[in-house]
Write a protein that holds these residues in place. Structure first.
Motif, PDB file in Angstrom:
ATOM      1  N   LYS A 100       0.835  -1.211   0.000  1.00 25.17           N
ATOM      2  CA  LYS A 100       0.000   0.000   0.000  1.00 25.17           C
ATOM      3  C   LYS A 100       0.868   1.259   0.000  1.00 25.17           C
ATOM      4  CE  LYS A 100      -2.405  -1.527   3.726  1.00 25.17           C
ATOM      5  NZ  LYS A 100      -2.202  -2.976   3.711  1.00 25.17           N
ATOM      6  N   GLU A 101       0.244   2.352  -0.361  1.00 26.16           N
ATOM      7  CA  GLU A 101       0.910   3.654  -0.366  1.00 26.16           C
ATOM      8  C   GLU A 101       1.572   3.915   0.984  1.00 26.16           C
ATOM      9  OE1 GLU A 101      -0.253   8.382  -0.967  1.00 26.16           O
ATOM     10  OE2 GLU A 101      -1.650   6.820  -1.649  1.00 26.16           O
ATOM     11  N   GLY A 102       2.822   4.420   0.924  1.00 30.03           N
ATOM     12  CA  GLY A 102       3.520   4.797   2.153  1.00 30.03           C
ATOM     13  C   GLY A 102       4.268   3.672   2.844  1.00 30.03           C
ATOM     14  N   GLN A 103       4.068   2.425   2.414  1.00 28.29           N
ATOM     15  CA  GLN A 103       4.787   1.320   3.048  1.00 28.29           C
ATOM     16  C   GLN A 103       6.242   1.284   2.585  1.00 28.29           C
ATOM     17  OE1 GLN A 103       2.356  -2.218   2.188  1.00 28.29           O
ATOM     18  NE2 GLN A 103       1.893  -2.342   4.368  1.00 28.29           N
ATOM     19  N   ARG A 104       7.081   0.722   3.447  1.00 28.58           N
ATOM     20  CA  ARG A 104       8.483   0.474   3.068  1.00 28.58           C
ATOM     21  C   ARG A 104       8.569  -0.956   2.545  1.00 28.58           C
ATOM     22  NH1 ARG A 104      12.107   4.147   6.154  1.00 28.58           N
ATOM     23  NH2 ARG A 104      13.783   2.630   6.210  1.00 28.58           N
ATOM     24  N   VAL A 105       8.986  -1.081   1.295  1.00 23.78           N
ATOM     25  CA  VAL A 105       9.022  -2.385   0.632  1.00 23.78           C
ATOM     26  C   VAL A 105      10.466  -2.689   0.229  1.00 23.78           C
ATOM     27  CG1 VAL A 105       8.198  -3.729  -1.342  1.00 23.78           C
ATOM     28  CG2 VAL A 105       6.682  -2.054  -0.250  1.00 23.78           C
ATOM     29  N   LEU A 106      10.959  -3.858   0.650  1.00 21.50           N
ATOM     30  CA  LEU A 106      12.301  -4.295   0.272  1.00 21.50           C
ATOM     31  C   LEU A 106      12.170  -5.383  -0.798  1.00 21.50           C
ATOM     32  CD1 LEU A 106      15.387  -4.589   0.528  1.00 21.50           C
ATOM     33  CD2 LEU A 106      15.001  -6.068   2.530  1.00 21.50           C
ATOM     34  N   ILE A 107      12.764  -5.134  -1.965  1.00 23.58           N
ATOM     35  CA  ILE A 107      12.725  -6.084  -3.080  1.00 23.58           C
ATOM     36  C   ILE A 107      14.151  -6.573  -3.332  1.00 23.58           C
ATOM     37  CG2 ILE A 107      12.251  -6.337  -5.552  1.00 23.58           C
ATOM     38  CD1 ILE A 107      10.112  -4.083  -5.193  1.00 23.58           C
ATOM     39  N   LEU A 108      14.387  -7.861  -3.117  1.00 25.85           N
ATOM     40  CA  LEU A 108      15.729  -8.407  -3.358  1.00 25.85           C
ATOM     41  C   LEU A 108      15.936  -8.621  -4.849  1.00 25.85           C
ATOM     42  CD1 LEU A 108      16.117 -11.061  -0.490  1.00 25.85           C
ATOM     43  CD2 LEU A 108      16.627  -8.606  -0.457  1.00 25.85           C
ATOM     44  N   ALA A 109      17.126  -8.265  -5.343  1.00 27.18           N
ATOM     45  CA  ALA A 109      17.484  -8.431  -6.770  1.00 27.18           C
ATOM     46  C   ALA A 109      16.640  -7.531  -7.669  1.00 27.18           C
ATOM     47  CB  ALA A 109      17.371  -9.885  -7.216  1.00 27.18           C
ATOM     48  N   GLY A 110      16.723  -6.242  -7.405  1.00 26.05           N
ATOM     49  CA  GLY A 110      15.893  -5.283  -8.128  1.00 26.05           C
ATOM     50  C   GLY A 110      16.228  -5.098  -9.591  1.00 26.05           C
ATOM     51  N   ALA A 111      17.434  -5.479 -10.015  1.00 30.60           N
ATOM     52  CA  ALA A 111      17.811  -5.242 -11.414  1.00 30.60           C
ATOM     53  C   ALA A 111      17.399  -6.374 -12.340  1.00 30.60           C
ATOM     54  CB  ALA A 111      19.322  -5.016 -11.517  1.00 30.60           C
ATOM     55  N   GLY A 170      14.847  -9.505 -14.076  1.00 29.73           N
ATOM     56  CA  GLY A 170      13.653  -9.440 -14.918  1.00 29.73           C
ATOM     57  C   GLY A 170      12.393  -9.128 -14.138  1.00 29.73           C
ATOM     58  N   VAL A 171      12.192  -9.815 -13.018  1.00 28.91           N
ATOM     59  CA  VAL A 171      11.026  -9.552 -12.172  1.00 28.91           C
ATOM     60  C   VAL A 171      11.249  -8.283 -11.353  1.00 28.91           C
ATOM     61  CG1 VAL A 171       9.580 -10.427 -10.291  1.00 28.91           C
ATOM     62  CG2 VAL A 171      10.466 -12.012 -12.024  1.00 28.91           C
ATOM     63  N   GLY A 172      12.450  -8.158 -10.793  1.00 25.39           N
ATOM     64  CA  GLY A 172      12.734  -7.061  -9.869  1.00 25.39           C
ATOM     65  C   GLY A 172      12.542  -5.684 -10.467  1.00 25.39           C
ATOM     66  N   HIS A 173      13.032  -5.462 -11.690  1.00 21.14           N
ATOM     67  CA  HIS A 173      12.979  -4.094 -12.247  1.00 21.14           C
ATOM     68  C   HIS A 173      11.535  -3.665 -12.520  1.00 21.14           C
ATOM     69  CE1 HIS A 173      12.583  -5.772 -16.358  1.00 21.14           C
ATOM     70  NE2 HIS A 173      12.470  -4.552 -16.835  1.00 21.14           N
ATOM     71  N   ILE A 174      10.655  -4.645 -12.771  1.00 19.58           N
ATOM     72  CA  ILE A 174       9.245  -4.302 -12.955  1.00 19.58           C
ATOM     73  C   ILE A 174       8.568  -4.123 -11.598  1.00 19.58           C
ATOM     74  CG2 ILE A 174       7.037  -5.089 -13.910  1.00 19.58           C
ATOM     75  CD1 ILE A 174       8.728  -6.507 -16.112  1.00 19.58           C
ATOM     76  N   ALA A 175       8.889  -4.997 -10.642  1.00 23.52           N
ATOM     77  CA  ALA A 175       8.298  -4.882  -9.301  1.00 23.52           C
ATOM     78  C   ALA A 175       8.608  -3.520  -8.678  1.00 23.52           C
ATOM     79  CB  ALA A 175       8.820  -6.007  -8.403  1.00 23.52           C
ATOM     80  N   ILE A 176       9.839  -3.048  -8.843  1.00 21.06           N
ATOM     81  CA  ILE A 176      10.192  -1.729  -8.300  1.00 21.06           C
ATOM     82  C   ILE A 176       9.297  -0.648  -8.884  1.00 21.06           C
ATOM     83  CG2 ILE A 176      11.954   0.105  -8.390  1.00 21.06           C
ATOM     84  CD1 ILE A 176      14.063  -2.089  -8.056  1.00 21.06           C
ATOM     85  N   GLN A 177       9.132  -0.667 -10.207  1.00 18.66           N
ATOM     86  CA  GLN A 177       8.379   0.406 -10.858  1.00 18.66           C
ATOM     87  C   GLN A 177       6.890   0.368 -10.492  1.00 18.66           C
ATOM     88  OE1 GLN A 177       9.856   1.236 -15.090  1.00 18.66           O
ATOM     89  NE2 GLN A 177      10.778  -0.747 -14.640  1.00 18.66           N
ATOM     90  N   VAL A 178       6.333  -0.846 -10.372  1.00 23.72           N
ATOM     91  CA  VAL A 178       4.921  -0.966  -9.999  1.00 23.72           C
ATOM     92  C   VAL A 178       4.732  -0.518  -8.549  1.00 23.72           C
ATOM     93  CG1 VAL A 178       2.990  -2.575  -9.704  1.00 23.72           C
ATOM     94  CG2 VAL A 178       4.466  -2.756 -11.718  1.00 23.72           C
ATOM     95  N   ALA A 179       5.682  -0.869  -7.668  1.00 22.42           N
ATOM     96  CA  ALA A 179       5.593  -0.446  -6.267  1.00 22.42           C
ATOM     97  C   ALA A 179       5.755   1.065  -6.137  1.00 22.42           C
ATOM     98  CB  ALA A 179       6.649  -1.178  -5.429  1.00 22.42           C
ATOM     99  N   VAL A 180       6.660   1.642  -6.923  1.00 24.57           N
ATOM    100  CA  VAL A 180       6.845   3.101  -6.909  1.00 24.57           C
ATOM    101  C   VAL A 180       5.580   3.798  -7.420  1.00 24.57           C
ATOM    102  CG1 VAL A 180       8.103   4.997  -8.034  1.00 24.57           C
ATOM    103  CG2 VAL A 180       9.373   3.100  -7.009  1.00 24.57           C
ATOM    104  N   ALA A 181       4.964   3.220  -8.466  1.00 19.63           N
ATOM    105  CA  ALA A 181       3.715   3.789  -8.995  1.00 19.63           C
ATOM    106  C   ALA A 181       2.600   3.734  -7.947  1.00 19.63           C
ATOM    107  CB  ALA A 181       3.289   3.048 -10.264  1.00 19.63           C
ATOM    108  N   ALA A 182       2.672   2.719  -7.056  1.00 15.31           N
ATOM    109  CA  ALA A 182       1.680   2.599  -5.969  1.00 15.31           C
ATOM    110  C   ALA A 182       2.042   3.484  -4.776  1.00 15.31           C
ATOM    111  CB  ALA A 182       1.579   1.139  -5.535  1.00 15.31           C
ATOM    112  N   LYS A 183       3.105   4.291  -4.941  1.00 12.01           N
ATOM    113  CA  LYS A 183       3.567   5.252  -3.919  1.00 12.01           C
ATOM    114  C   LYS A 183       4.112   4.585  -2.655  1.00 12.01           C
ATOM    115  CE  LYS A 183       0.942   9.314  -5.360  1.00 12.01           C
ATOM    116  NZ  LYS A 183       0.231   8.867  -6.554  1.00 12.01           N
ATOM    117  N   ALA A 184       4.713   3.410  -2.830  1.00  9.53           N
ATOM    118  CA  ALA A 184       5.452   2.794  -1.730  1.00  9.53           C
ATOM    119  C   ALA A 184       6.863   3.369  -1.724  1.00  9.53           C
ATOM    120  CB  ALA A 184       5.500   1.285  -1.911  1.00  9.53           C
ATOM    121  N   GLU A 185       7.541   3.252  -0.576  1.00  2.17           N
ATOM    122  CA  GLU A 185       8.964   3.611  -0.498  1.00  2.17           C
ATOM    123  C   GLU A 185       9.746   2.324  -0.720  1.00  2.17           C
ATOM    124  OE1 GLU A 185      12.223   5.859   2.387  1.00  2.17           O
ATOM    125  OE2 GLU A 185      10.338   5.175   3.247  1.00  2.17           O
ATOM    126  N   VAL A 186      10.549   2.293  -1.785  1.00  2.00           N
ATOM    127  CA  VAL A 186      11.140   1.026  -2.221  1.00  2.00           C
ATOM    128  C   VAL A 186      12.639   0.982  -1.958  1.00  2.00           C
ATOM    129  CG1 VAL A 186      11.433  -0.567  -4.154  1.00  2.00           C
ATOM    130  CG2 VAL A 186       9.351   0.820  -3.997  1.00  2.00           C
TER     131      VAL A 186
END
Length: 316
Positions: free
Chosen positions: A147-158, A160-176
Protein backbone atom coordinates in the motif's frame (compact mmCIF):
# COMPACT_ATOMS: atom_id res chain seq x y z
CA UNK A 1 6.85 -22.61 -45.03
CA UNK A 2 8.44 -24.21 -42.01
CA UNK A 3 8.32 -23.70 -38.28
CA UNK A 4 11.71 -23.59 -36.62
CA UNK A 5 11.74 -24.31 -32.91
CA UNK A 6 14.31 -24.67 -30.15
CA UNK A 7 13.85 -27.84 -28.10
CA UNK A 8 15.40 -29.47 -25.05
CA UNK A 9 16.79 -32.75 -26.48
CA UNK A 10 17.77 -34.13 -23.06
CA UNK A 11 18.30 -32.52 -19.67
CA UNK A 12 21.69 -30.93 -19.12
CA UNK A 13 23.83 -27.87 -19.91
CA UNK A 14 22.93 -25.31 -22.63
CA UNK A 15 24.39 -27.55 -25.37
CA UNK A 16 21.30 -29.80 -25.12
CA UNK A 17 19.20 -27.08 -26.80
CA UNK A 18 18.66 -28.07 -30.44
CA UNK A 19 17.00 -26.50 -33.45
CA UNK A 20 14.18 -28.53 -35.00
CA UNK A 21 11.83 -27.91 -37.92
CA UNK A 22 8.19 -28.90 -37.95
CA UNK A 23 4.99 -27.99 -39.76
CA UNK A 24 3.23 -24.71 -39.04
CA UNK A 25 0.31 -25.56 -36.74
CA UNK A 26 -3.30 -24.93 -37.74
CA UNK A 27 -5.29 -22.88 -35.22
CA UNK A 28 -8.18 -24.87 -33.75
CA UNK A 29 -11.53 -23.43 -32.63
CA UNK A 30 -10.91 -20.50 -30.30
CA UNK A 31 -7.23 -20.34 -31.23
CA UNK A 32 -5.10 -17.98 -33.28
CA UNK A 33 -1.80 -18.60 -35.07
CA UNK A 34 0.93 -16.21 -33.96
CA UNK A 35 4.12 -15.52 -35.88
CA UNK A 36 6.46 -15.05 -32.95
CA UNK A 37 8.89 -12.15 -33.31
CA UNK A 38 10.39 -12.36 -29.81
CA UNK A 39 10.35 -15.00 -27.08
CA UNK A 40 11.35 -14.23 -23.50
CA UNK A 41 14.03 -16.36 -21.85
CA UNK A 42 13.26 -16.88 -18.17
CA UNK A 43 15.09 -18.57 -15.27
CA UNK A 44 12.40 -21.28 -15.27
CA UNK A 45 13.48 -22.22 -18.83
CA UNK A 46 17.04 -22.68 -17.62
CA UNK A 47 15.90 -24.67 -14.58
CA UNK A 48 13.71 -26.95 -16.73
CA UNK A 49 16.49 -27.49 -19.27
CA UNK A 50 18.75 -28.62 -16.42
CA UNK A 51 16.10 -31.16 -15.40
CA UNK A 52 14.92 -29.36 -12.25
CA UNK A 53 11.38 -28.55 -11.17
CA UNK A 54 7.85 -29.62 -12.04
CA UNK A 55 7.85 -28.86 -15.78
CA UNK A 56 10.97 -31.02 -16.16
CA UNK A 57 9.62 -33.97 -14.16
CA UNK A 58 6.29 -33.89 -16.02
CA UNK A 59 7.93 -33.66 -19.48
CA UNK A 60 10.88 -36.04 -19.01
CA UNK A 61 9.21 -38.71 -21.18
CA UNK A 62 8.21 -36.20 -23.85
CA UNK A 63 11.63 -34.97 -24.96
CA UNK A 64 12.47 -33.22 -27.22
CA UNK A 65 10.28 -30.57 -25.57
CA UNK A 66 9.97 -26.93 -26.68
CA UNK A 67 10.28 -24.51 -23.75
CA UNK A 68 9.22 -20.86 -23.56
CA UNK A 69 6.22 -19.08 -22.00
CA UNK A 70 6.65 -15.46 -23.16
CA UNK A 71 5.80 -14.48 -26.71
CA UNK A 72 5.19 -11.32 -28.70
CA UNK A 73 4.34 -11.26 -32.38
CA UNK A 74 1.56 -10.86 -34.90
CA UNK A 75 -1.51 -12.88 -35.77
CA UNK A 76 -1.29 -14.60 -39.15
CA UNK A 77 -4.53 -16.62 -39.06
CA UNK A 78 -7.52 -17.23 -36.80
CA UNK A 79 -9.45 -20.41 -36.02
CA UNK A 80 -13.21 -20.76 -35.92
CA UNK A 81 -15.02 -18.94 -33.10
CA UNK A 82 -12.02 -16.66 -32.62
CA UNK A 83 -13.46 -13.17 -32.33
CA UNK A 84 -11.06 -11.04 -30.31
CA UNK A 85 -8.29 -10.52 -32.87
CA UNK A 86 -7.78 -10.01 -36.58
CA UNK A 87 -4.93 -10.99 -38.90
CA UNK A 88 -2.12 -8.45 -38.50
CA UNK A 89 -2.88 -7.61 -34.87
CA UNK A 90 0.17 -7.35 -32.60
CA UNK A 91 -0.18 -9.53 -29.51
CA UNK A 92 1.75 -10.77 -26.49
CA UNK A 93 1.04 -13.53 -24.04
CA UNK A 94 2.06 -15.78 -21.19
CA UNK A 95 1.37 -19.10 -22.94
CA UNK A 96 1.47 -22.83 -22.21
CA UNK A 97 2.33 -22.43 -18.53
CA UNK A 98 3.57 -24.48 -16.80
CA UNK A 99 3.62 -27.83 -18.61
CA UNK A 100 3.02 -27.08 -22.29
CA UNK A 101 5.61 -24.41 -23.10
CA UNK A 102 6.15 -23.90 -26.82
CA UNK A 103 7.22 -20.25 -26.86
CA UNK A 104 10.59 -20.92 -28.51
CA UNK A 105 8.78 -21.36 -31.85
CA UNK A 106 8.53 -19.22 -34.99
CA UNK A 107 4.81 -20.04 -35.17
CA UNK A 108 2.53 -21.11 -32.34
CA UNK A 109 -1.21 -21.74 -32.15
CA UNK A 110 -2.63 -20.51 -28.84
CA UNK A 111 -6.08 -19.92 -27.36
CA UNK A 112 -6.96 -16.28 -28.04
CA UNK A 113 -7.95 -16.00 -24.36
CA UNK A 114 -4.23 -16.25 -23.43
CA UNK A 115 -3.24 -13.16 -25.44
CA UNK A 116 -3.28 -9.39 -25.00
CA UNK A 117 -3.26 -6.76 -27.72
CA UNK A 118 -0.04 -4.76 -27.84
CA UNK A 119 -0.70 -0.99 -28.05
CA UNK A 120 0.84 0.83 -31.04
CA UNK A 121 3.16 2.78 -28.74
CA UNK A 122 4.73 -0.40 -27.27
CA UNK A 123 7.44 -2.31 -29.17
CA UNK A 124 7.20 -6.07 -29.54
CA UNK A 125 10.52 -6.35 -27.66
CA UNK A 126 9.06 -4.50 -24.67
CA UNK A 127 5.89 -6.60 -24.87
CA UNK A 128 7.87 -9.86 -24.91
CA UNK A 129 9.67 -8.84 -21.72
CA UNK A 130 6.44 -8.46 -19.74
CA UNK A 131 4.32 -11.61 -19.50
CA UNK A 132 5.97 -13.95 -16.99
CA UNK A 133 8.23 -11.46 -15.19
CA UNK A 134 5.68 -8.63 -15.13
CA UNK A 135 2.90 -10.81 -13.80
CA UNK A 136 5.21 -12.38 -11.21
CA UNK A 137 6.04 -8.85 -10.03
CA UNK A 138 2.42 -7.68 -9.89
CA UNK A 139 1.18 -10.86 -8.20
CA UNK A 140 3.94 -10.78 -5.56
CA UNK A 141 3.07 -7.16 -4.68
CA UNK A 142 -0.65 -8.01 -4.64
CA UNK A 143 -0.08 -11.02 -2.39
CA UNK A 144 1.89 -8.84 0.00
CA UNK A 145 -0.89 -6.23 -0.04
CA UNK A 146 1.56 -3.39 -0.76
CA UNK A 147 0.00 0.00 0.00
CA UNK A 148 0.91 3.65 -0.37
CA UNK A 149 3.52 4.80 2.15
CA UNK A 150 4.79 1.32 3.05
CA UNK A 151 8.48 0.47 3.07
CA UNK A 152 9.02 -2.38 0.63
CA UNK A 153 12.30 -4.29 0.27
CA UNK A 154 12.73 -6.08 -3.08
CA UNK A 155 15.73 -8.41 -3.36
CA UNK A 156 17.48 -8.43 -6.77
CA UNK A 157 15.89 -5.28 -8.13
CA UNK A 158 17.81 -5.24 -11.41
CA UNK A 159 16.54 -8.64 -12.60
CA UNK A 160 13.65 -9.44 -14.92
CA UNK A 161 11.03 -9.55 -12.17
CA UNK A 162 12.73 -7.06 -9.87
CA UNK A 163 12.98 -4.09 -12.25
CA UNK A 164 9.24 -4.30 -12.95
CA UNK A 165 8.30 -4.88 -9.30
CA UNK A 166 10.19 -1.73 -8.30
CA UNK A 167 8.38 0.41 -10.86
CA UNK A 168 4.92 -0.97 -10.00
CA UNK A 169 5.59 -0.45 -6.27
CA UNK A 170 6.85 3.10 -6.91
CA UNK A 171 3.71 3.79 -9.00
CA UNK A 172 1.68 2.60 -5.97
CA UNK A 173 3.57 5.25 -3.92
CA UNK A 174 5.45 2.79 -1.73
CA UNK A 175 8.96 3.61 -0.50
CA UNK A 176 11.14 1.03 -2.22
CA UNK A 177 14.48 -0.40 -1.14
CA UNK A 178 16.39 -2.95 -3.17
CA UNK A 179 19.62 -4.94 -3.40
CA UNK A 180 21.88 -5.00 -6.43
CA UNK A 181 25.53 -5.10 -7.48
CA UNK A 182 27.59 -1.92 -7.72
CA UNK A 183 27.11 -1.80 -11.50
CA UNK A 184 23.34 -1.36 -11.07
CA UNK A 185 23.24 1.22 -8.24
CA UNK A 186 22.62 4.15 -10.59
CA UNK A 187 20.07 2.20 -12.62
CA UNK A 188 18.08 1.34 -9.48
CA UNK A 189 18.07 5.02 -8.50
CA UNK A 190 16.62 5.99 -11.88
CA UNK A 191 13.70 3.62 -11.17
CA UNK A 192 13.04 5.38 -7.87
CA UNK A 193 14.47 2.82 -5.44
CA UNK A 194 16.98 3.19 -2.59
CA UNK A 195 19.64 0.66 -3.59
CA UNK A 196 22.00 -1.32 -1.37
CA UNK A 197 25.14 -2.92 -2.82
CA UNK A 198 24.77 -6.45 -1.41
CA UNK A 199 28.48 -7.18 -2.00
CA UNK A 200 29.49 -4.30 0.25
CA UNK A 201 27.33 -5.15 3.27
CA UNK A 202 24.45 -7.46 4.14
CA UNK A 203 21.14 -5.72 3.53
CA UNK A 204 20.18 -6.28 7.18
CA UNK A 205 22.81 -3.68 8.12
CA UNK A 206 21.34 -1.08 5.75
CA UNK A 207 17.55 -1.35 5.83
CA UNK A 208 15.24 -1.48 8.82
CA UNK A 209 11.55 -1.24 9.65
CA UNK A 210 10.41 -2.58 6.26
CA UNK A 211 6.73 -3.54 6.06
CA UNK A 212 7.15 -5.98 3.20
CA UNK A 213 9.90 -8.23 1.80
CA UNK A 214 9.60 -9.40 -1.80
CA UNK A 215 12.23 -12.15 -2.06
CA UNK A 216 13.41 -12.88 -5.61
CA UNK A 217 16.68 -14.53 -4.54
CA UNK A 218 15.99 -17.17 -1.88
CA UNK A 219 18.59 -18.88 0.30
CA UNK A 220 20.92 -17.06 2.69
CA UNK A 221 20.29 -13.60 1.21
CA UNK A 222 16.58 -13.97 1.97
CA UNK A 223 17.23 -15.24 5.50
CA UNK A 224 19.41 -12.17 6.14
CA UNK A 225 16.74 -9.86 4.70
CA UNK A 226 14.17 -11.10 7.24
CA UNK A 227 16.10 -8.99 9.77
CA UNK A 228 15.04 -5.85 7.89
CA UNK A 229 11.35 -6.32 8.67
CA UNK A 230 9.39 -4.66 11.41
CA UNK A 231 7.09 -6.61 13.73
CA UNK A 232 4.14 -8.04 11.86
CA UNK A 233 5.87 -7.68 8.49
CA UNK A 234 4.91 -9.62 5.39
CA UNK A 235 7.12 -11.86 3.24
CA UNK A 236 6.42 -13.13 -0.27
CA UNK A 237 9.13 -15.46 -1.58
CA UNK A 238 9.25 -16.40 -5.27
CA UNK A 239 12.12 -18.94 -5.77
CA UNK A 240 10.46 -22.33 -5.24
CA UNK A 241 13.56 -24.28 -4.16
CA UNK A 242 13.99 -22.36 -0.88
CA UNK A 243 10.38 -21.22 -0.30
CA UNK A 244 9.59 -23.73 2.44
CA UNK A 245 12.71 -22.85 4.44
CA UNK A 246 12.17 -19.08 4.10
CA UNK A 247 8.49 -19.30 5.07
CA UNK A 248 9.26 -21.51 8.08
CA UNK A 249 11.93 -19.12 9.38
CA UNK A 250 9.75 -16.05 8.71
CA UNK A 251 6.81 -17.53 10.62
CA UNK A 252 9.08 -18.40 13.57
CA UNK A 253 9.98 -14.70 13.66
CA UNK A 254 6.28 -13.75 13.71
CA UNK A 255 5.95 -12.61 10.09
CA UNK A 256 3.27 -13.51 7.60
CA UNK A 257 4.96 -15.46 4.83
CA UNK A 258 3.95 -17.20 1.64
CA UNK A 259 5.56 -18.66 -1.45
CA UNK A 260 3.94 -18.12 -4.84
CA UNK A 261 3.59 -19.60 -8.30
CA UNK A 262 2.70 -17.06 -10.95
CA UNK A 263 -0.70 -17.54 -12.56
CA UNK A 264 -1.21 -16.37 -16.17
CA UNK A 265 -3.70 -13.49 -16.22
CA UNK A 266 -4.28 -11.64 -19.53
CA UNK A 267 -6.05 -8.72 -17.78
CA UNK A 268 -2.90 -8.12 -15.73
CA UNK A 269 -0.84 -8.18 -18.90
CA UNK A 270 -3.26 -5.66 -20.44
CA UNK A 271 -2.65 -3.40 -17.43
CA UNK A 272 1.15 -3.78 -17.68
CA UNK A 273 1.10 -3.03 -21.42
CA UNK A 274 -0.95 0.08 -20.64
CA UNK A 275 1.58 1.14 -17.97
CA UNK A 276 4.38 0.77 -20.52
CA UNK A 277 2.39 2.67 -23.17
CA UNK A 278 1.99 5.70 -20.85
CA UNK A 279 5.54 5.56 -19.47
CA UNK A 280 4.78 4.36 -15.91
CA UNK A 281 6.87 1.23 -16.51
CA UNK A 282 9.93 0.83 -18.73
CA UNK A 283 11.13 -2.66 -19.64
CA UNK A 284 14.87 -3.16 -19.56
CA UNK A 285 16.27 -5.59 -22.14
CA UNK A 286 19.91 -6.50 -21.66
CA UNK A 287 20.26 -8.38 -24.94
CA UNK A 288 18.33 -9.90 -27.82
CA UNK A 289 19.92 -13.11 -29.10
CA UNK A 290 19.25 -14.61 -32.54
CA UNK A 291 17.47 -17.94 -32.45
CA UNK A 292 20.62 -19.97 -33.11
CA UNK A 293 22.42 -18.38 -30.14
CA UNK A 294 19.90 -19.70 -27.61
CA UNK A 295 22.67 -21.52 -25.68
CA UNK A 296 24.39 -18.16 -25.07
CA UNK A 297 21.09 -16.69 -23.89
CA UNK A 298 20.77 -19.50 -21.33
CA UNK A 299 24.38 -19.04 -20.23
CA UNK A 300 23.69 -15.33 -19.61
CA UNK A 301 20.68 -16.15 -17.40
CA UNK A 302 22.83 -18.66 -15.49
CA UNK A 303 25.30 -15.93 -14.50
CA UNK A 304 22.61 -14.54 -12.18
CA UNK A 305 23.63 -11.03 -13.28
CA UNK A 306 21.19 -10.10 -16.01
CA UNK A 307 19.89 -6.53 -16.00
CA UNK A 308 16.24 -6.78 -16.96
CA UNK A 309 15.37 -9.35 -19.59
CA UNK A 310 16.90 -11.60 -22.23
CA UNK A 311 14.96 -12.20 -25.45
CA UNK A 312 15.29 -14.50 -28.46
CA UNK A 313 14.70 -13.04 -31.91
CA UNK A 314 12.68 -15.90 -33.37
CA UNK A 315 12.78 -14.59 -36.92
CA UNK A 316 16.52 -14.28 -37.43
Amino acid sequence: MENRQIAISQFGDPSVLVSQVGPIPQPQAGEVLVRVHFAGVNPIDVKTRAGLGWAASENKDKLPWVPGYDIAGEIVSVGEQSERFSVGDKVAGFVGFPLQGGGYSQYIAVPESELSQVPDSVTLEAAAALPLAGQTAVQALDKAGVKEGQRVLILAGAGGVGHIAIQVAVAAKAEVFTTCSEANLDYMATLGAHAVNYKFAPVSERVEEADVLIDLVGGDAALDALNCLKDGGTVVTVPTLSAEMICEKAKLLGFEATGMLVDPNPEQLDALLYMVSVGLVKTEIQQVYPLDQVADAHKQIETGHTRGKILLDMQC
